[in-house]
Design a protein around this motif. Structure first.
Motif, mmCIF file in Angstrom:
data_model
loop_
_atom_site.group_PDB
_atom_site.id
_atom_site.type_symbol
_atom_site.label_atom_id
_atom_site.label_comp_id
_atom_site.label_asym_id
_atom_site.label_seq_id
_atom_site.Cartn_x
_atom_site.Cartn_y
_atom_site.Cartn_z
ATOM 1 N N ARG A 681 0.828 -1.210 0.000
ATOM 2 C CA ARG A 681 0.000 0.000 0.000
ATOM 3 C C ARG A 681 0.863 1.261 0.000
ATOM 4 N NH1 ARG A 681 -3.734 -0.629 5.117
ATOM 5 N NH2 ARG A 681 -1.930 -1.773 5.837
ATOM 6 N N TYR A 682 2.079 1.147 0.556
ATOM 7 C CA TYR A 682 2.891 2.347 0.740
ATOM 8 C C TYR A 682 4.001 2.488 -0.302
ATOM 9 C CZ TYR A 682 0.678 1.497 5.252
ATOM 10 O OH TYR A 682 -0.230 1.237 6.224
ATOM 11 N N LYS A 685 4.063 5.859 -1.741
ATOM 12 C CA LYS A 685 4.153 6.885 -0.708
ATOM 13 C C LYS A 685 5.576 7.093 -0.184
ATOM 14 C CE LYS A 685 1.725 8.542 3.251
ATOM 15 N NZ LYS A 685 0.482 8.588 3.953
ATOM 16 N N MET A 689 8.150 13.362 0.019
ATOM 17 C CA MET A 689 8.974 14.084 0.974
ATOM 18 C C MET A 689 8.374 13.968 2.377
ATOM 19 S SD MET A 689 10.328 17.547 -0.710
ATOM 20 C CE MET A 689 8.829 17.963 -1.532
ATOM 21 N N PHE A 690 9.187 13.873 3.352
ATOM 22 C CA PHE A 690 8.811 13.805 4.762
ATOM 23 C C PHE A 690 7.935 12.604 5.084
ATOM 24 C CE2 PHE A 690 9.166 18.312 3.616
ATOM 25 C CZ PHE A 690 10.295 18.644 4.347
ATOM 26 N N GLU A 691 7.950 11.636 4.116
ATOM 27 C CA GLU A 691 7.132 10.465 4.376
ATOM 28 C C GLU A 691 7.924 9.488 5.254
ATOM 29 O OE1 GLU A 691 4.137 9.988 3.852
ATOM 30 O OE2 GLU A 691 3.546 11.400 2.265
ATOM 31 N N LYS A 692 7.381 9.200 6.393
ATOM 32 C CA LYS A 692 8.001 8.197 7.278
ATOM 33 C C LYS A 692 6.946 7.163 7.616
ATOM 34 C CE LYS A 692 10.543 9.446 10.759
ATOM 35 N NZ LYS A 692 10.851 10.189 11.989
ATOM 36 N N LEU A 693 7.316 5.942 7.484
ATOM 37 C CA LEU A 693 6.334 4.910 7.793
ATOM 38 C C LEU A 693 6.367 4.568 9.291
ATOM 39 C CD1 LEU A 693 6.689 2.516 4.733
ATOM 40 C CD2 LEU A 693 4.993 4.306 5.123
ATOM 41 N N VAL A 695 7.414 6.153 12.911
ATOM 42 C CA VAL A 695 7.871 7.337 13.624
ATOM 43 C C VAL A 695 9.022 7.022 14.582
ATOM 44 C CG1 VAL A 695 5.744 8.652 13.480
ATOM 45 C CG2 VAL A 695 6.026 7.010 15.305
ATOM 46 N N ASP B 13 2.059 11.900 15.581
ATOM 47 C CA ASP B 13 3.303 11.180 15.307
ATOM 48 C C ASP B 13 4.460 11.746 16.136
ATOM 49 O OD1 ASP B 13 3.320 13.562 13.837
ATOM 50 O OD2 ASP B 13 4.713 12.741 12.344
ATOM 51 N N PRO B 15 6.196 12.503 19.384
ATOM 52 C CA PRO B 15 6.047 12.117 20.793
ATOM 53 C C PRO B 15 6.040 13.348 21.719
ATOM 54 C CG PRO B 15 7.831 10.901 19.747
ATOM 55 C CD PRO B 15 7.413 11.930 18.779
ATOM 56 N N ALA B 38 0.574 6.609 17.176
ATOM 57 C CA ALA B 38 1.565 7.450 16.510
ATOM 58 C C ALA B 38 1.378 7.566 14.999
ATOM 59 C CB ALA B 38 2.971 6.926 16.799
ATOM 60 N N ASP B 39 0.552 6.721 14.401
ATOM 61 C CA ASP B 39 0.356 6.887 12.937
ATOM 62 C C ASP B 39 -1.075 6.553 12.541
ATOM 63 O OD1 ASP B 39 0.111 4.050 12.210
ATOM 64 O OD2 ASP B 39 2.243 3.913 12.738
ATOM 65 N N ARG B 70 -0.288 15.281 9.408
ATOM 66 C CA ARG B 70 0.931 14.666 8.892
ATOM 67 C C ARG B 70 1.220 13.423 9.703
ATOM 68 N NH1 ARG B 70 3.652 14.070 5.554
ATOM 69 N NH2 ARG B 70 5.705 14.414 6.446
ATOM 70 N N LEU B 71 0.859 12.301 9.127
ATOM 71 C CA LEU B 71 1.023 11.046 9.856
ATOM 72 C C LEU B 71 1.745 10.029 8.987
ATOM 73 C CD1 LEU B 71 -2.553 10.671 11.360
ATOM 74 C CD2 LEU B 71 -0.489 11.254 12.618
ATOM 75 N N PRO B 72 2.569 9.176 9.576
ATOM 76 C CA PRO B 72 3.191 8.102 8.800
ATOM 77 C C PRO B 72 2.130 7.090 8.354
ATOM 78 C CG PRO B 72 4.300 8.436 10.908
ATOM 79 C CD PRO B 72 3.038 9.186 10.972
ATOM 80 N N LYS B 73 2.525 6.310 7.354
ATOM 81 C CA LYS B 73 1.697 5.220 6.809
ATOM 82 C C LYS B 73 0.392 5.706 6.205
ATOM 83 C CE LYS B 73 3.779 1.601 9.600
ATOM 84 N NZ LYS B 73 3.590 0.609 10.641
#
Lengths: 748, 146
Positions: A681-682, A685, A689-693, A695, B13, B15, B38-39, B70-73
């Motif tokens: 799915r990702y 993605k 930019m600034f994409e983090k799966l 945290v 996201d 902490p 967190a996501d 703005r969240l991961p995943k």
């Protein structure tokens, strides 16, 4: 036309009248002569009968009285006052007893008087009847008067019948009549002749002379002298005729002056026309029904090098040459059939060079509407032709597809670019409906738009606000932009469409939109991600104050830790953003570097983390030369290795495989790991930019975005394959620009 | 005032920010349970009681969701869309709490039926006051269908 004869009246009229009069006179005289002689004969007849009867009675009486001497006297006297040739008394046997010629006495009638017919004598004697007859010429009258003779003197015997015979002459009487008539006729003729002479004089004075005068006047008029005033007085026909001639003369003078002025006007017009035709740049000629020039304008010399006087009377074939005349011939046939026609021809210029001309052949008609020759009018269209050629060349050379259609939407012109754009040859396009180049679904709407455009034609772009499409010969649709311009020509109204293939532009636009979206995302993320640690620091600064006031040491450390992490995060973010913004700008000179060198450098940078995690790294594949900015190329592998190390998860035997696969069409580099992998799915993605799966994993979320930007800079593509979480991940990418330049040694 | 404490689900996201929210709610006059994920994926797992969130006792249905964008995943906007399109969850008030003041984000959030949109202020006092107000408004004064 009835033909009349004329004679001299003054001579012939009196002569004819005189002749007629003479004939009448002769007839009249003859008739009078006949009448008078008949009357004479009748009178003589009556007189003789009376006198003879009287004589008979007296002689019979004298005989009975036996007075024979007196008988002789009676006979002798009888002749007085009469024109008697012979008077005789004969006895019953025809012997003369007494006669005016005494010598005849005793002789017989036959011996002496042959004029007496014995038969008549016998008849008269037998019937005792008076007989009178004329001789053949009716000039003598013969009378038989029977009478009784005495047997002896003094005795008259009744049975003795004698006869008195008379021969009477009419000659002198008739001669007298004739004489009288002659005198009368001659006197009449004389009078007539005099009358005729008088008539002649009268005719001469009042008819002949005025007529001669008139004749002379008319002769002068006929010679063009219209100032001959005819002066004939009176009220006769000649006076009227004179007046009529005067009027006619005045009319003629008037008509002549009018016709003279008309002729002058005509000549003036002729001069004007010549001026005009001579001033025209193209020659005009007129050929009569025998096929000879009767007029050519001055331009003829300029066009054909022939002076008008050399041309007049010659035939066009002799002047123009057989080749040119052959072109003219079909149009001459049309002209002879009464039809006008026009054609275009190229004519050699006497000064050298060629001239394009438009020739109009115009039939000429006489007053009865029959064709009596033709005019040719030439117009120099060289410039127009050149303009057309220039137009054609300009259209042909245009970078856009240029298509000209007529009012029926038929293609009349298409340039080479049209062929390349739509896949048809120019010959395949000309004469075809414009719908050939339009997808079927637009046909109906396009026809309506075309009609509307022809009705309100102004130059404008086509299909405002709509996406336009053309259709290639192979069926695929081409996005186009069309500019329309109306064109009014002699042949009607046309539309020129300038068609621009905007496939490239559309793609660029889509790319730009993508970039814009990215930029927006970028701005958005920058504001969010930079603000976020700022909020943290400021907030915890507040807590720190409170906690320091309270003296809560545990909270103070916690607050400071949050603030330090936020500051670190912000610093890292700013570094990576700076790096990101540098991509696309040359920050270092491009150099040659083999991919293995780049990988080695990346491994050296990441050596710490690799060793810490105990990752087994393998590098496979032939060494390939790359050309580009060294730090950038290194950063690709550096970030990918860093990413792989970060997401190894709990893998007990972590591995990273680095290599290259050289296919026929492309060279693909890869960096694979056996870490946690990425949920399908990702997959898209992760390059954002600034994409983090996760945290919990350190990083700004810019690492893969940077890799993607660098790969794109070298016109490459990057993708990820992963069977999902727990199955590792494999990044594959191409660098065509770096490879190309790596081989040729050129700068990107 | 409602005697039962209301569970707040915080989707954040960062902490540090989560810590701020938590501290503020602790100081607040209304005592409530705060659950932090967190996501986006974790948020949806929580709401749908998937995985470690299967227990309704430890993961009760929240009475308010504080959602970062703005969240991961899974992005916050997608999480919002998923909540509002789910009939079981759509009535839970969702307050978007983010650092972004972008017009497009505000518009999209309301299009996705967010109940409120607030921008995280930089000042400590203001952030605390905001969380106070949010707590009071949504947890005390606001009435939702049960």
């Amino acid at each position: 036309m009835k033909h009349y004869q004329s004679i001299h009246l003054r001579w012939w009229l009196p002569i004819i009248i005189l002749a007629a009069f003479t004939v009448m006179m002769a007839v009249s005289s003859a008739w009078r002569y006949e009448y008078q002689t008949a009357k004479l004969e009748q009178q003589t007849n009556d007189l003789l009968k009376s006198r003879m009867t009287n004589l008979q009675h007296r002689i019979e009486a004298l005989l009975r009285l036996n007075q024979n001497e007196l008988v002789a006297e009676e006979i002798a006297d009888f002749g007085t006052n009469l024109d008697v040739n012979t008077l005789a008394l004969v006895d019953e046997q025809g012997r003369v007893v007494y006669a005016t010629q005494r010598v005849w006495v005793g002789k017989t009638i036959a011996d002496t008087m042959p004029e007496f017919d014995m038969q008549r004598f016998a008849d008269a004697q037998r019937d005792r009847r008076f007989v009178l007859n004329f001789d053949a010429q009716r000039d003598r009258i013969i009378v038989y008067q029977p009478l009784s003779l005495a047997t002896r003197p003094g005795e008259i015997r009744p049975n003795r019948v004698g006869m008195l015979l008379l021969d009477h002459s009419l000659i002198s009487a008739k001669a007298e009549i004739r004489h009288e008539l002659w005198v009368q006729a001659i006197s009449n003729l004389a009078v007539s002749a005099i009358t005729m002479i008088l008539l002649m004089l009268i005719l001469q004075r009042w008819l002949s002379r005025p007529l001669n005068y008139l004749r002379e006047a008319v002769k002068r008029i006929s010679q063009g002298n219209f100032k001959t005033e005819i002066a004939i007085s009176g009220s006769g026909e000649l006076a009227e005729l004179g007046a009529a001639v005067n009027k006619m003369q005045a009319d003629l003078a008037n008509a002549r002056s009018q016709s003279l002025s008309s002729i002058q006007m005509l000549r003036a017009r002729e001069r004007e026309l010549k001026k005009i035709t001579d001033a025209l740049p193209g020659p005009i000629s007129r050929v009569d029904e025998t096929g000879r020039y009767i007029f050519v304008s001055a331009a003829y010399q300029r066009w054909f090098g022939l002076r008008p006087e050399e041309v007049i009377g010659k035939s066009p074939r002799d002047m123009l040459g057989a080749e040119l005349h052959a072109l003219l011939e079909p149009h001459l046939k049309l002209a002879h059939a009464g039809e006008q026609s026009t054609f275009e021809v190229t004519i050699a210029n006497p000064a050298g060079g060629m001239r394009d001309a438009m020739v109009t052949v115009l039939p000429d008609f006489d007053s009865e509407g029959m064709v009596c020759g033709y005019y040719t009018i030439c117009v120099d269209i060289t410039e127009r032709k050149r303009a057309e050629e220039r137009f054609r060349c300009a259209v042909e050379a245009a970078p856009n597809a240029m298509i000209m259609v007529d009012a029926h939407s038929i293609i009349t012109l298409a340039n080479a670019r049209t062929s390349t754009m739509f896949g048809y040859t120019q010959d395949e396009l000309i004469g075809q409906p414009i719908n050939l180049l339009i997808p079927r679904s637009y046909h109906t709407a396009h026809s309506a738009h075309t009609r509307e455009f022809f009705n309100h034609a102004t130059g404008r772009p086509m299909g405002l606000g709509r996406d336009l499409h053309g259709q290639h010969k192979d069926g695929h649709e081409i996005p186009v932009e069309v500019g329309l311009n109306p064109l009014q020509t002699n042949e009607g109204r046309f539309v020129i469409a300038s068609v621009l293939d905007i496939t490239e532009r559309k793609l660029a636009m889509e790319k730009m939109q993508e970039k814009n979206a990215e930029l927006e995302r970028y701005a958005h993320m920058v504001s969010h991600d930079l603000k976020s640690p700022l909020v943290t620091i400021k907030t915890f600064l507040g807590y720190l104050k409170e906690d320091m006031a309270k003296g809560d040491q545990v909270r103070i450390e916690k607050d400071m830790d949050f603030m330090a992490k936020a500051a670190d995060k912000m610093g890292q973010l700013l570094d990576e953003l700076l790096e990101m913004s540098r991509i696309g700008r040359i920050v270092s000179m491009p150099v040659h570097i083999t991919w293995r060198d780049a990988v080695q450098e990346a491994l050296n940078i990441n050596a710490g983390t690799i060793a810490q995690r105990g990752v087994a790294v393998t590098v496979d594949g032939a060494d390939i030369s790359l050309f580009g900015e060294r730090p950038r190329l290194v950063q690709i592998w550096q970030n990918l290795i860093d990413n792989a190390v970060k997401f190894l998860g709990d893998q007990p035997a972590p591995q990273i495989r680095i290599g290259v696969e050289q296919g026929e069409r492309s060279t693909v580099f890869y960096v694979c790991d056996n870490g946690i992998g990425v949920d399908t799915r990702y997959h898209d993605k992760i390059f954002g930019m600034f994409e983090k799966l996760d945290v919990k994993v350190p990083g700004s979320g810019l690492g893969l975005a940077l890799v993607k930007r660098i790969v794109q800079l070298y016109r490459g593509e990057i993708s990820i394959t992963s069977q999902g979480v727990g199955h590792g991940a494999c990044f594959r990418f191409t660098l065509p620009e770096a490879l190309k330049n790596g081989k040729t040694g050129e700068s990107p | 005032m409602n005697g039962n404490p209301i569970t707040i689900l915080l989707v954040e996201d960062d902490p540090a920010h989560a810590e701020i929210v938590q501290r503020n709610l602790e100081n607040a006059r209304v005592a409530n349970q705060l659950n932090w994920v967190a996501d986006g994926q974790e948020a949806l797992d929580y709401l749908h009681r998937i995985g470690k969130y299967h227990d309704p006792a430890s993961s009760p249905t929240p009475g308010l969701i504080l959602l970062d964008l703005r969240l991961p995943k899974i992005d916050g906007m997608e999480v919002l869309g998923a909540i509002k399109s789910d009939t079981k969850l759509s009535l839970i008030p969702v307050v978007i709490m983010t650092t972004s003041a972008a017009e497009t984000d505000i518009a999209r959030a309301y299009e996705n039926r967010a109940n409120s949109y607030v921008v995280k202020p930089l000042d400590l006092g203001k952030f605390a006051a905001l969380l106070d107000v949010i707590g009071y408004y949504w947890l005390v004064w606001n009435k939702c269908p049960q």
